[in-house]
Design an enzyme around this catalytic site. Structure first.
Site, short mmCIF file in Angstrom:
data_model
loop_
_atom_site.label_atom_id
_atom_site.label_comp_id
_atom_site.label_asym_id
_atom_site.label_seq_id
_atom_site.Cartn_x
_atom_site.Cartn_y
_atom_site.Cartn_z
N GLU A 9 35.40 65.15 83.34
CA GLU A 9 34.89 65.66 82.07
C GLU A 9 33.82 64.79 81.44
O GLU A 9 32.86 65.29 80.86
CB GLU A 9 36.02 65.81 81.03
CG GLU A 9 37.08 66.80 81.38
CD GLU A 9 38.32 66.11 81.88
OE1 GLU A 9 39.40 66.58 81.55
OE2 GLU A 9 38.21 65.10 82.60
N ASP A 82 41.29 66.21 83.51
CA ASP A 82 42.56 65.63 83.03
C ASP A 82 43.78 66.40 83.55
O ASP A 82 43.73 67.63 83.71
CB ASP A 82 42.58 65.60 81.51
CG ASP A 82 41.73 64.48 80.94
OD1 ASP A 82 41.33 63.59 81.71
OD2 ASP A 82 41.46 64.49 79.72
N ASP A 84 46.42 68.08 82.66
CA ASP A 84 47.19 68.88 81.70
C ASP A 84 46.63 70.30 81.68
O ASP A 84 45.74 70.64 82.46
CB ASP A 84 47.16 68.25 80.30
CG ASP A 84 45.74 68.04 79.76
OD1 ASP A 84 44.79 68.61 80.33
OD2 ASP A 84 45.59 67.31 78.77
N GLU A 86 44.73 71.87 79.56
CA GLU A 86 43.32 71.94 79.21
C GLU A 86 42.46 71.52 80.40
O GLU A 86 41.44 72.15 80.72
CB GLU A 86 43.04 71.04 78.00
CG GLU A 86 41.98 71.54 77.06
CD GLU A 86 42.36 72.82 76.34
OE1 GLU A 86 41.45 73.65 76.13
OE2 GLU A 86 43.54 73.02 76.01
N TYR A 300 47.59 58.06 81.27
CA TYR A 300 47.13 59.27 80.57
C TYR A 300 47.76 59.36 79.19
O TYR A 300 48.96 59.13 79.03
CB TYR A 300 47.43 60.51 81.39
CG TYR A 300 46.76 61.74 80.85
CD1 TYR A 300 45.39 61.74 80.61
CD2 TYR A 300 47.48 62.88 80.54
CE1 TYR A 300 44.75 62.86 80.09
CE2 TYR A 300 46.85 64.01 80.03
CZ TYR A 300 45.49 63.99 79.80
OH TYR A 300 44.86 65.08 79.28
N ARG A 302 47.95 61.91 76.88
CA ARG A 302 48.53 63.14 76.31
C ARG A 302 49.82 63.45 77.05
O ARG A 302 49.82 64.06 78.11
CB ARG A 302 47.54 64.30 76.39
CG ARG A 302 46.33 64.08 75.50
CD ARG A 302 45.29 65.18 75.61
NE ARG A 302 44.14 64.87 74.75
CZ ARG A 302 43.11 64.11 75.09
NH1 ARG A 302 43.08 63.57 76.32
NH2 ARG A 302 42.12 63.87 74.25
N HIS A 346 53.79 63.69 83.37
CA HIS A 346 53.14 62.41 83.12
C HIS A 346 54.17 61.34 82.78
O HIS A 346 55.26 61.63 82.31
CB HIS A 346 52.17 62.52 81.94
CG HIS A 346 51.31 63.73 81.97
ND1 HIS A 346 50.58 64.09 83.08
CD2 HIS A 346 51.05 64.67 81.04
CE1 HIS A 346 49.92 65.19 82.82
NE2 HIS A 346 50.20 65.57 81.59
#
Length: 702
Positions: A9, A82, A84, A86, A300, A302, A346
């Site tokens: 990203e 990432d 997750d 998103e 990570y 989140r 995670h």
């Protein structure tokens, strides 16, 4: 020429990863999402299974063209966004744009940006997880339906520029409900009685609290009751009835989740959730560390799991043994009770290497990066350490029909507390003290009886840490959403901060009441939490995303029609008029509310556009010129204290004046908040006198 293209990203992440890979790999950044729903329209086909109409985000055309060019030059493409929902959605959109087949293993994920994690992930790519994509897509569609269909009603009935959100509206409701609790709270009087007692041999004194009468817990509601008990007790002998001794353990806090990191950074560092996430992202994506190069410093960020990898546990044990001794190792670290909705893919947030100590890399970090990294490092290390151990004693003391209780404790092994102690939202009770050696049947001398009046207190307003904790406990939103929720409700003018705590604005209360009446599900805490559970089931493949959206939309559409028909025009209160006169046109100034709080504006707007800050006088004179010290705000809304004669006088302080001169040199003293208490500190650097200040309202938030 590179044989493989890796897409991430951000440029920072790309820079870090490229350092770990050889010339066969090209790393490029998508700069976040590349496609989204259009801003100018709903962008959802309500007649065709709620199919989203994605378009290229404005300004991303050249980025996509560049990615397509790079993709055409290589044999393999890896999507390393990432790990997750998103991130999975971004990878799915990229795969669509780049023509990558759905069944091709192109997705790689790693939970820390270190050489081992990155190189190992590239060895085992997988296909894109459509369930994760669908969960993100369902959330996006639901949020769009609520935002784009309720907001126009608010614009028409209240004022332009308002918005409703599926999760943000619940957060505002929590703050409004708390405010109503405070308004409706009726204080109740109660009294406590403490006995100051002395052990005759050692002459040591201690306090014991009145607990019960005739075996029933005592409640004292007025002065007359208190005085009668005090008079009764003056005639009684105080005798030790029972002594209990034992050992008590205090376990360390679990390592950070996103939520607990935001809470603790708020309590200990004064960071907003948004600032915490911004800095944590920098630590995760990688920074240039002296003698080491670019490396990701934390895992990570989140996550709502407190799980720690076996490798990280072993490394922590080794570090603890080397630096504190084997007694400080916790052979069986406390585990979190598994809650529903925990996404355990995670680990918890931890340093990528515990040997990368905060002090070792301090020179490579900014001040804020260092503070947050230190907090994460200490929390993780402490979580792997042995509990603290206290010796404690509890004593029951008989006085006629009454029983008093006294407790004391003494730390005999610090354990994890040599490294870290968790902060608290509200002021905690003072640590218990040591009691003299007492034996059953021993008579004690009564030195004094203290009867004190108290009143029950209303629940406190939410701090940012308390709000994040409540959202998490009630299952509202997910770790990645807390910071944007708080940012949105503040920017929209639905809530404001007063002394560091959230207070609803008139606008926030009006919108909340309207939503409660016409869209009860949208602001219902249970309904919103249940919707999060449904999204989790989509992620695991147990629910179809279109069915979930449809089950929400059908009743929602009916409520929209009713609201449009029944809600009349709502008139907000007129701007509050002041006695201050506009220096340009002579009309009165009025109080208006902006993004950063209240300000003065000319009542002649739009003909006269004069505005000025609301001046708040601290009542203390400037030490440089004798003018008034005023409370001011920066452009970003941060409070500071400056002289009224600025710029001629340049006195400025981030801390409020204490209102008392320094007893040593006579200079101005300011209030600082330090570890739960407040102290007045002299501004004269050559003096630096300081003393504990009794005013609990002191500190930065005054």
């Amino acid at each position: 020429m590179a044989k493989s293209l890796i897409i991430v990203e951000s440029p920072a992440k790309a820079k870090t990863i490229s350092k770990f890979l050889g010339k066969n790999f090209k790393v490029a950044a998508s700069m976040g999402h590349v496609r989204d729903l259009p801003k100018s329209q709903l962008g959802i086909d309500l007649e065709d299974g709620f199919e989203p109409k994605y378009i290229t985000i404005r300004g991303k055309g050249s980025i996509i063209d560049n990615l397509k060019r790079e993709a055409s030059k290589v044999e393999k493409i890896y999507l390393a966004t990432d790990p997750d929902r998103e991130g999975e959605a971004i990878s799915w959109h990229l795969a669509q744009l780049l023509g990558i087949p759905q069944d091709l293993p192109c997705r790689v994920e790693f939970h820390e940006i270190t050489k081992n994690a990155v190189t190992n992930s590239i060895k085992s790519p997988r296909t894109i997880n459509k369930n994760l994509v669908n969960a993100q897509q369902a959330r996006r569609v639901l949020d769009r339906l609520v935002g784009y269909m309720i907001s126009p009603i608010l614009w028409k009935k209240i004022k332009r520029g308002l918005s409703a959100g599926r999760v943000q509206s619940v957060a505002v409701r929590l703050i409004c409900d708390r405010e109503n609790e405070i308004r409706n709270f009726v204080p109740e009087e109660y009294w406590t009685i403490d006995a100051e007692l002395m052990e005759e041999i050692s002459k040591s004194t201690f306090l014991a609290k009145l607990f019960s009468k005739k075996g029933e817990k005592i409640s004292i509601n007025n002065k007359e009751q208190a005085e009668k008990i005090v008079n009764d007790l003056k005639e009684e002998k105080f005798t030790v009835l029972e002594v209990k001794k034992g050992e008590r353990k205090r376990n360390p806090s679990l390592p950070f989740t996103t939520s607990t990191m935001q809470q603790e950074a708020s309590r200990k560092l004064g960071f907003t959730a948004k600032k915490t996430m911004m800095i944590a992202q920098q630590l995760y994506e990688g920074l240039d560390i002296k003698d080491e190069g670019t490396v990701g410093l934390v895992t990570y960020i989140r996550t709502d799991s407190t799980r720690i990898s076996e490798q990280a546990q072993l490394e922590a044990k080794k570090y603890i043994a080397e630096n504190f001794g084997k007694d400080f190792i916790n052979d069986s670290p406390i585990q979190q009770k598994q809650k529903k909705n925990i996404q355990d893919a995670h680990e918890a947030i931890r340093p990528t290497s515990v040997y990368r100590t905060p002090e070792k890399i301090k020179d490579s970090l900014s001040e804020d990066q260092y503070k947050l990294y230190k907090l994460i490092w200490e929390r993780f290390l402490a979580s792997q350490m042995a509990p603290a151990i206290y010796d404690y004693v509890s004593v029951d003391i008989k006085a006629g029909e009454y029983i008093f209780k006294a407790t004391g404790s003494h730390m005999k092994f610090k354990g994890f507390m040599v490294v870290y102690i968790e902060g608290a939202d509200e002021e905690q009770e003072k640590e218990e003290t040591m009691l003299p050696d007492l034996i059953e049947g021993q008579e004690l001398a009564l030195k004094d009886l203290k009867a004190e009046q108290h009143f029950t207190q209303p629940p406190p307003r939410f701090t940012e840490a308390m709000l994040v904790k409540t959202l998490e406990e009630k299952g509202i939103g997910r770790p990645s959403t807390y910071a944007p929720i708080i940012d949105t409700i503040t920017k929209r003018g639905y809530v404001e901060k007063e002394k560091g705590r959230f207070k609803p604005t008139e606008l926030g209360e009006i919108v909340t009441e309207l939503l409660k009446e016409y869209f009860s599900d949208i602001v219902d805490i249970g309904f919103t939490a249940e919707m999060e559970e449904q999204l989790d089931k989509i992620e695991t493949g147990d629910e179809d995303w279109r069915k979930i959206v449809e089950s929400f939309y059908k009743p929602f559409e009916k409520k929209l029609r009713i609201a449009e028909k029944e809600i009349g025009k709502i008139q907000l209160k007129e701007d509050e008029e002041t006695e201050e006169i506009c220096e340009y046109c002579g009309r009165k100034m009025v109080v208006k509310r902006g993004r950063y709080g209240k300000f003065l504006a000319c009542s002649g707007f739009p003909e006269c556009k004069n505005t000025k800050p609301i001046v708040e006088d601290t009542g203390v004179n400037c030490p440089l010129c004798g003018g008034k010290i005023l409370v001011r705000k920066t452009k970003k809304g941060k409070k500071f204290y400056g002289c009224e004669n600025y710029p001629e006088c340049n006195f400025v302080s981030w801390y409020p004046p204490a209102g008392i001169p320094c007893p040593k040199c006579g200079n101005l003293m300011v209030l600082k908040s330090v570890k739960g208490h407040h102290k007045a500190v002299c501004t004269n650097k050559e003096c630096n006198h300081e003393e504990i200040f009794p005013d609990k309202e002191g500190g930065k938030n005054v």
